[in-house]
Motif scaffolding. Structure first.
Motif, short mmCIF file in Angstrom:
data_model
loop_
_atom_site.label_atom_id
_atom_site.label_comp_id
_atom_site.label_asym_id
_atom_site.label_seq_id
_atom_site.Cartn_x
_atom_site.Cartn_y
_atom_site.Cartn_z
N ASP A 24 0.83 -1.27 -0.14
CA ASP A 24 -0.02 0.03 -0.03
C ASP A 24 1.05 1.27 0.12
OD1 ASP A 24 -2.51 1.37 -0.06
OD2 ASP A 24 -2.80 0.99 2.11
N VAL A 25 0.20 2.44 -0.19
CA VAL A 25 0.87 3.55 0.03
C VAL A 25 0.54 4.24 1.29
CG1 VAL A 25 1.41 5.75 -1.01
CG2 VAL A 25 0.92 3.83 -2.60
N MET A 26 1.44 4.38 1.93
CA MET A 26 1.11 5.20 3.33
C MET A 26 1.20 6.60 3.67
SD MET A 26 3.48 2.52 5.61
CE MET A 26 3.72 3.29 7.00
N LEU A 27 0.31 7.39 4.18
CA LEU A 27 0.41 8.82 4.23
C LEU A 27 1.20 9.06 5.77
CD1 LEU A 27 0.14 11.75 3.32
CD2 LEU A 27 -2.32 11.27 4.47
N LEU A 28 2.39 9.58 5.47
CA LEU A 28 2.93 9.78 6.89
C LEU A 28 2.56 11.49 7.35
CD1 LEU A 28 6.45 8.34 6.09
CD2 LEU A 28 4.77 7.12 7.16
N GLU A 29 2.78 11.72 8.31
CA GLU A 29 2.45 13.27 8.62
C GLU A 29 3.06 14.14 7.88
OE1 GLU A 29 3.00 16.21 12.43
OE2 GLU A 29 2.81 13.98 12.80
N ARG A 30 4.35 13.88 7.38
CA ARG A 30 5.03 14.91 6.69
C ARG A 30 5.75 14.10 5.39
NH1 ARG A 30 6.30 20.16 8.73
NH2 ARG A 30 8.29 19.99 7.70
N GLY A 31 5.17 12.93 4.96
CA GLY A 31 5.90 12.21 3.94
C GLY A 31 4.95 11.03 3.50
N PHE A 81 -1.30 3.04 -7.64
CA PHE A 81 -0.41 1.78 -7.16
C PHE A 81 -1.03 0.45 -7.04
CE2 PHE A 81 0.31 -0.81 -3.38
CZ PHE A 81 1.65 -0.92 -3.42
N ARG A 82 -0.16 -0.44 -7.38
CA ARG A 82 -0.94 -1.78 -7.42
C ARG A 82 0.11 -2.63 -6.63
NH1 ARG A 82 -4.21 0.59 -9.04
NH2 ARG A 82 -5.16 0.63 -10.98
N PRO A 83 -0.53 -3.43 -5.43
CA PRO A 83 0.34 -4.31 -4.72
C PRO A 83 1.20 -5.31 -5.62
CG PRO A 83 -1.87 -4.02 -3.96
CD PRO A 83 -1.91 -3.73 -5.19
N ARG A 84 2.31 -5.63 -5.16
CA ARG A 84 3.07 -6.09 -6.03
C ARG A 84 4.38 -7.08 -5.14
NH1 ARG A 84 7.99 -4.42 -7.09
NH2 ARG A 84 8.56 -2.20 -7.05
N SER A 85 4.98 -8.00 -5.57
CA SER A 85 6.33 -8.63 -5.06
C SER A 85 7.13 -7.91 -4.79
CB SER A 85 6.38 -10.13 -5.41
OG SER A 85 6.93 -9.57 -6.84
N LEU A 86 8.17 -8.06 -3.86
CA LEU A 86 9.25 -7.15 -3.84
C LEU A 86 10.41 -8.35 -3.54
CD1 LEU A 86 10.60 -4.39 -3.21
CD2 LEU A 86 9.98 -4.79 -0.69
N GLU A 87 11.39 -8.10 -4.02
CA GLU A 87 12.53 -9.16 -3.91
C GLU A 87 13.38 -8.76 -3.13
OE1 GLU A 87 15.79 -11.61 -6.44
OE2 GLU A 87 14.10 -10.52 -7.55
N ILE A 88 13.74 -9.46 -1.98
CA ILE A 88 14.75 -8.95 -0.86
C ILE A 88 15.89 -9.94 -1.17
CG2 ILE A 88 15.11 -9.02 1.61
CD1 ILE A 88 13.03 -7.15 0.71
N GLU A 89 17.01 -9.34 -1.14
CA GLU A 89 18.36 -10.13 -1.59
C GLU A 89 19.24 -10.20 -0.27
OE1 GLU A 89 20.35 -8.50 -4.73
OE2 GLU A 89 21.36 -7.12 -3.42
N GLY A 90 18.96 -9.65 0.81
CA GLY A 90 19.93 -9.79 1.73
C GLY A 90 19.69 -8.99 2.86
#
Length: 169
Positions: free
Chosen positions: A73-80, A139-148
């Motif tokens: 998801d896209v998160m709204l932070l207070e200032r970002g 935005f569309r949810p999608r996989s994220l590849e973690i390498e380390g």
């Protein structure tokens, strides 16, 4: 030995990193964007644990398949704005490290892990709301590849590499 605090991050694969870092460069205030896009697991560990931390990061990655992860998801932070990252595997690694270093964690790191990649920060709330709406629309949810996993010394805003540990499952 260093006297700088240690940050621990998850490393994204090149294609994913390139995409989110491009957005970060585009939307983060340039005078404050001194580190590239990242997924923080710990914000402030004491420098004296560096040898033990490296050992534990090696154990967490050696002969281990990369954990699955998703941009959810896209998160709204207070200032970002940030992309929310979900990963049960990264959460489990973080929990194990939290248990190992429980008495040494700062209040921020004791709060638990809310995985995210910050795209924009330190802007006026109206600017953040505008970017949030733009990114959310496409935005569309999608996989994220973690390498380390990686650890870094924090030096007045700059990050100095301490160690890098790639999943090798």
């Amino acid at each position: 030995m260093s006297d700088a605090p240690i940050i621990v991050t998850a490393l994204m694969a090149d294609a994913d990193f390139t995409e989110v870092n491009r957005l970060r460069r585009q939307h983060f205030p340039p005078d404050r964007n001194i580190v590239p896009a990242h997924i923080t697991l710990f914000h402030h560990l004491p420098p004296g644990i560096a040898p033990e931390l490296k050992y534990r990061l090696n154990l967490a990655t050696r002969n281990v398949m990369p954990p699955s992860a998703q941009l959810r998801d896209v998160m709204l932070l207070e200032r970002g704005v940030a992309f929310r990252v979900e990963s049960e595997g990264l959460g489990e690694i973080r929990d194990e490290l939290s248990d190992a270093f429980a008495g040494l964690l700062t209040p921020q790191d004791r709060q638990g892990w809310r995985g995210h990649v910050t795209i924009q920060n330190k802007v006026e709330p109206a600017i953040a709301r505008k970017l949030h709406a733009q990114l959310k629309e496409a935005f569309r949810p999608r996989s994220l590849e973690i390498e380390g996993l990686a650890s870094w010394y924090y030096r007045d805003g700059w990050w100095e590499p301490l160690s890098r540990h790639l999943f090798r499952g």
